[in-house]
Write a protein that holds these residues in place. Structure first.
Motif, PDB file in Angstrom:
ATOM      1  N   VAL A 302       0.836  -1.203   0.000  1.00 13.28           N
ATOM      2  CA  VAL A 302       0.000   0.000   0.000  1.00 13.28           C
ATOM      3  C   VAL A 302       0.868   1.249   0.000  1.00 13.28           C
ATOM      4  O   VAL A 302       0.617   2.214  -0.743  1.00 13.28           O
ATOM      5  N   LEU A 303       1.932   1.252   0.809  1.00  9.68           N
ATOM      6  CA  LEU A 303       2.852   2.389   0.827  1.00  9.68           C
ATOM      7  C   LEU A 303       3.564   2.544  -0.511  1.00  9.68           C
ATOM      8  O   LEU A 303       3.777   3.663  -0.987  1.00  9.68           O
ATOM      9  N   PHE A 304       3.928   1.427  -1.125  1.00 11.74           N
ATOM     10  CA  PHE A 304       4.584   1.446  -2.437  1.00 11.74           C
ATOM     11  C   PHE A 304       3.687   2.101  -3.480  1.00 11.74           C
ATOM     12  O   PHE A 304       4.123   2.973  -4.242  1.00 11.74           O
ATOM     13  N   VAL A 305       2.421   1.709  -3.512  1.00 13.84           N
ATOM     14  CA  VAL A 305       1.475   2.285  -4.475  1.00 13.84           C
ATOM     15  C   VAL A 305       1.238   3.759  -4.175  1.00 13.84           C
ATOM     16  O   VAL A 305       1.197   4.600  -5.091  1.00 13.84           O
ATOM     17  N   LEU A 306       1.101   4.092  -2.897  1.00 16.25           N
ATOM     18  CA  LEU A 306       0.868   5.490  -2.519  1.00 16.25           C
ATOM     19  C   LEU A 306       2.036   6.378  -2.933  1.00 16.25           C
ATOM     20  O   LEU A 306       1.847   7.471  -3.480  1.00 16.25           O
ATOM     21  N   THR A 307       3.259   5.899  -2.700  1.00 18.02           N
ATOM     22  CA  THR A 307       4.440   6.678  -3.074  1.00 18.02           C
ATOM     23  C   THR A 307       4.561   6.810  -4.580  1.00 18.02           C
ATOM     24  O   THR A 307       4.932   7.872  -5.099  1.00 18.02           O
ATOM     25  N   LEU A 308       4.259   5.737  -5.308  1.00 17.74           N
ATOM     26  CA  LEU A 308       4.303   5.809  -6.771  1.00 17.74           C
ATOM     27  C   LEU A 308       3.303   6.824  -7.307  1.00 17.74           C
ATOM     28  O   LEU A 308       3.599   7.565  -8.252  1.00 17.74           O
ATOM     29  N   LEU A 309       2.123   6.861  -6.722  1.00 17.02           N
ATOM     30  CA  LEU A 309       1.116   7.816  -7.171  1.00 17.02           C
ATOM     31  C   LEU A 309       1.576   9.245  -6.936  1.00 17.02           C
ATOM     32  O   LEU A 309       1.414  10.115  -7.805  1.00 17.02           O
ATOM     33  N   VAL A 310       2.181   9.493  -5.767  1.00 18.69           N
ATOM     34  CA  VAL A 310       2.658  10.847  -5.466  1.00 18.69           C
ATOM     35  C   VAL A 310       3.781  11.244  -6.410  1.00 18.69           C
ATOM     36  O   VAL A 310       3.786  12.333  -7.000  1.00 18.69           O
ATOM     37  N   ASN A 311       4.775  10.363  -6.571  1.00 19.68           N
ATOM     38  CA  ASN A 311       5.901  10.686  -7.450  1.00 19.68           C
ATOM     39  C   ASN A 311       5.467  10.776  -8.910  1.00 19.68           C
ATOM     40  O   ASN A 311       5.990  11.596  -9.673  1.00 19.68           O
ATOM     41  N   GLY A 312       4.521   9.930  -9.315  1.00 18.26           N
ATOM     42  CA  GLY A 312       4.007  10.016 -10.677  1.00 18.26           C
ATOM     43  C   GLY A 312       3.297  11.329 -10.934  1.00 18.26           C
ATOM     44  O   GLY A 312       3.450  11.938 -11.999  1.00 18.26           O
ATOM     45  N   ALA A 313       2.521  11.780  -9.952  1.00 20.38           N
ATOM     46  CA  ALA A 313       1.862  13.075 -10.102  1.00 20.38           C
ATOM     47  C   ALA A 313       2.887  14.203 -10.197  1.00 20.38           C
ATOM     48  O   ALA A 313       2.722  15.144 -10.979  1.00 20.38           O
ATOM     49  N   ALA A 314       3.963  14.093  -9.413  1.00 19.48           N
ATOM     50  CA  ALA A 314       5.012  15.110  -9.487  1.00 19.48           C
ATOM     51  C   ALA A 314       5.670  15.122 -10.859  1.00 19.48           C
ATOM     52  O   ALA A 314       5.949  16.185 -11.422  1.00 19.48           O
ATOM     53  N   ARG A 315       5.942  13.951 -11.410  1.00 19.15           N
ATOM     54  CA  ARG A 315       6.567  13.883 -12.725  1.00 19.15           C
ATOM     55  C   ARG A 315       5.652  14.457 -13.802  1.00 19.15           C
ATOM     56  O   ARG A 315       6.111  15.098 -14.751  1.00 19.15           O
ATOM     57  N   LEU A 316       4.353  14.241 -13.687  1.00 15.41           N
ATOM     58  CA  LEU A 316       3.421  14.796 -14.664  1.00 15.41           C
ATOM     59  C   LEU A 316       3.437  16.318 -14.620  1.00 15.41           C
ATOM     60  O   LEU A 316       3.397  16.981 -15.661  1.00 15.41           O
ATOM     61  N   ILE A 317       3.506  16.877 -13.418  1.00 11.67           N
ATOM     62  CA  ILE A 317       3.543  18.328 -13.301  1.00 11.67           C
ATOM     63  C   ILE A 317       4.846  18.876 -13.866  1.00 11.67           C
ATOM     64  O   ILE A 317       4.869  19.899 -14.564  1.00 11.67           O
ATOM     65  N   ILE A 318       5.954  18.196 -13.577  1.00 15.96           N
ATOM     66  CA  ILE A 318       7.243  18.632 -14.101  1.00 15.96           C
ATOM     67  C   ILE A 318       7.259  18.549 -15.626  1.00 15.96           C
ATOM     68  O   ILE A 318       7.802  19.425 -16.315  1.00 15.96           O
ATOM     69  N   ALA A 319       6.660  17.495 -16.186  1.00 16.68           N
ATOM     70  CA  ALA A 319       6.672  17.316 -17.632  1.00 16.68           C
ATOM     71  C   ALA A 319       5.899  18.405 -18.356  1.00 16.68           C
ATOM     72  O   ALA A 319       6.149  18.666 -19.538  1.00 16.68           O
ATOM     73  N   ARG A 320       4.956  19.045 -17.675  1.00 17.11           N
ATOM     74  CA  ARG A 320       4.178  20.098 -18.314  1.00 17.11           C
ATOM     75  C   ARG A 320       5.028  21.327 -18.610  1.00 17.11           C
ATOM     76  O   ARG A 320       4.714  22.101 -19.488  1.00 17.11           O
ATOM     77  N   ARG A 321       6.129  21.476 -17.858  1.00 22.20           N
ATOM     78  CA  ARG A 321       7.002  22.634 -18.086  1.00 22.20           C
ATOM     79  C   ARG A 321       8.455  22.183 -18.052  1.00 22.20           C
ATOM     80  O   ARG A 321       9.232  22.566 -17.202  1.00 22.20           O
ATOM     81  N   LYS A 322       8.797  21.327 -18.987  1.00 23.97           N
ATOM     82  CA  LYS A 322      10.164  20.825 -19.043  1.00 23.97           C
ATOM     83  C   LYS A 322      11.140  21.921 -19.453  1.00 23.97           C
ATOM     84  O   LYS A 322      12.281  21.945 -19.037  1.00 23.97           O
ATOM     85  N   GLU A 323      10.701  22.844 -20.294  1.00 27.90           N
ATOM     86  CA  GLU A 323      11.553  23.921 -20.744  1.00 27.90           C
ATOM     87  C   GLU A 323      10.972  25.253 -20.294  1.00 27.90           C
ATOM     88  O   GLU A 323       9.780  25.489 -20.440  1.00 27.90           O
ATOM     89  N   TYR A 324      11.796  26.083 -19.742  1.00 33.46           N
ATOM     90  CA  TYR A 324      11.361  27.393 -19.275  1.00 33.46           C
ATOM     91  C   TYR A 324      11.780  28.434 -20.308  1.00 33.46           C
ATOM     92  O   TYR A 324      12.959  28.705 -20.501  1.00 33.46           O
ATOM     93  N   SER A 325      10.817  28.961 -20.972  1.00 37.52           N
ATOM     94  CA  SER A 325      11.096  29.902 -22.043  1.00 37.52           C
ATOM     95  C   SER A 325      11.757  31.152 -21.506  1.00 37.52           C
ATOM     96  O   SER A 325      11.277  31.794 -20.564  1.00 37.52           O
ATOM     97  N   GLY A 326      12.895  31.545 -22.102  1.00 37.03           N
ATOM     98  CA  GLY A 326      13.599  32.739 -21.690  1.00 37.03           C
ATOM     99  C   GLY A 326      14.281  32.608 -20.368  1.00 37.03           C
ATOM    100  O   GLY A 326      14.533  33.612 -19.693  1.00 37.03           O
ATOM    101  N   ALA A 327      14.597  31.391 -19.939  1.00 31.84           N
ATOM    102  CA  ALA A 327      15.204  31.201 -18.622  1.00 31.84           C
ATOM    103  C   ALA A 327      16.587  31.791 -18.597  1.00 31.84           C
ATOM    104  O   ALA A 327      17.288  31.854 -19.588  1.00 31.84           O
ATOM    105  N   ASN A 328      16.991  32.231 -17.391  1.00 30.63           N
ATOM    106  CA  ASN A 328      18.318  32.784 -17.218  1.00 30.63           C
ATOM    107  C   ASN A 328      19.371  31.697 -17.357  1.00 30.63           C
ATOM    108  O   ASN A 328      19.154  30.565 -16.950  1.00 30.63           O
ATOM    109  N   ALA A 329      20.488  32.032 -17.933  1.00 26.39           N
ATOM    110  CA  ALA A 329      21.560  31.065 -18.078  1.00 26.39           C
ATOM    111  C   ALA A 329      22.228  30.842 -16.742  1.00 26.39           C
ATOM    112  O   ALA A 329      22.288  31.700 -15.914  1.00 26.39           O
TER     113      ALA A 329
END
Length: 329
Positions: A302-329
């Motif tokens: 149960v903990l394994f599934v719960l952690t996977l769901l949390v980390n998967g949700a985090a990865r989905l959010i990160i994937a929505r903005r993989k590149e930051y337009s005009g980001a500082n070098a």
């Protein structure tokens, strides 16, 4: 009226793209190693999931109670019962407390390092914050048991006196502060460097032209942060928070050192007691019989599934903005 014509040379032709070199031995070796590493990771995750599922199925088939709702853990009895209701509540409650405390502080520290602190102070402060993530969990647990628990007695009494009417902060049992509230504070300290580091890197990537445009329009520094920095880094803050949540959900030794376990669900978070998945597994695995270990593995699933769901949700959010337009070098 004669038209004026200009002879402009045609634009230079774009250079032909070089074909990928696939004949070098080094390229083939690197490709094979990369592909093999990815496949190995998938196989490893699948193996863990299958192992947990098989052992969990064996345990649940022998459970005389309800695995999801039973408020007891006695797999060694004549009628073995083991439920995860209390463990699920304790894990989620302590993690929520940690997030409520840690995220605002972490965002404030990240903003101070990235936009307020002088450069000579920002670099050492960022280094110190990153070092907090390298402290072992057992050290946090010992510190929490010897320092945090005794010193929280005064805070608990204050919360009970002034906020006891909320029911959540009402302390109805006598005992030291080995409660879910104490665990939440300890977990907040542990996840603070993770949330701070990720948020800081996101804030440093805010386009400089956006900040300068806001300043040119007469905005104060706080208005620049509120109108330019925070909206730009919103998804990064959310993903950083969820990564910290994944750490809080699976923390073991620090929680086991501080928490006084019990199998009662109570919304009085100042009362001693509670339990989490990781703490229960660490405390009972050595003394458990074969069925007891299978039951602990079932709770681990149960903990394994719960952690996977949390980390998967985090990865989905990160994937929505993989590149930051005009980001500082």
């Amino acid at each position: 009226m004669a038209s004026i014509t200009t002879n402009t040379p045609p634009p230079p032709a774009a250079p032909a793209l070089r074909k990928k070199s696939t004949g070098r031995a080094g390229d083939k070796v690197f490709l094979g190693l990369s592909r093999g590493s990815g496949i190995f990771l998938l196989v490893l995750m699948a193996s863990i999931a299958i192992f947990l599922s098989v052992r969990a199925g064996m345990a649940i088939s022998k459970d005389e109670g309800n695995f999801l709702t039973t408020f007891d853990w006695n797999p060694a009895g004549d009628k073995p019962v083991f439920g995860i209701a209390v463990l699920l509540f304790g894990t989620v409650a302590s993690s929520i407390i940690a997030m409520v405390i840690a995220v605002p502080i972490a965002v404030g520290i990240a903003l101070f390092i990235s936009h307020y602190a002088p450069r000579k102070l920002a670099a050492p402060l960022a280094y110190v914050v990153d070092l907090l993530a390298a402290i072992p969990s057992i050290i946090y647990g010992i510190w929490g048991a010897l320092i945090l628990v005794p010193y929280l007695e005064g805070l608990n009494s204050w919360l009970d006196e002034y906020l006891g009417w909320t029911y959540v902060f009402e302390k109805t049992e006598v005992g030291v502060a080995r409660s879910l509230f104490t665990v939440g504070i300890l977990l907040a300290i542990m996840i603070l460097p993770i949330v701070t580091s990720v948020s800081r890197e996101v804030f440093l990537q805010v386009p400089r032209m956006n900040e300068e445009a806001a300043l040119a329009l007469g905005a104060t520094r706080w208005e620049v942060i509120r109108l330019s920095v925070l909206p730009f880094g919103r998804s990064g803050i959310i993903s950083a928070s969820m990564l910290g949540l994944g750490r809080a959900l699976g923390e073991t030794m620090a929680v086991a050192t501080v928490l006084s376990p019990s199998y009662l669900i109570s919304l009085h978070i100042l009362n001693p007691g509670g339990g989490t998945f990781a703490q229960n597994i660490a405390a009972k695995f050595d003394e458990a019989n074969e069925l007891g270990r299978d039951a602990l593995i079932a709770s681990g699933l149960v903990l394994f599934v719960l952690t996977l769901l949390v980390n998967g949700a985090a990865r989905l959010i990160i994937a929505r903005r993989k590149e930051y337009s005009g980001a500082n070098a």
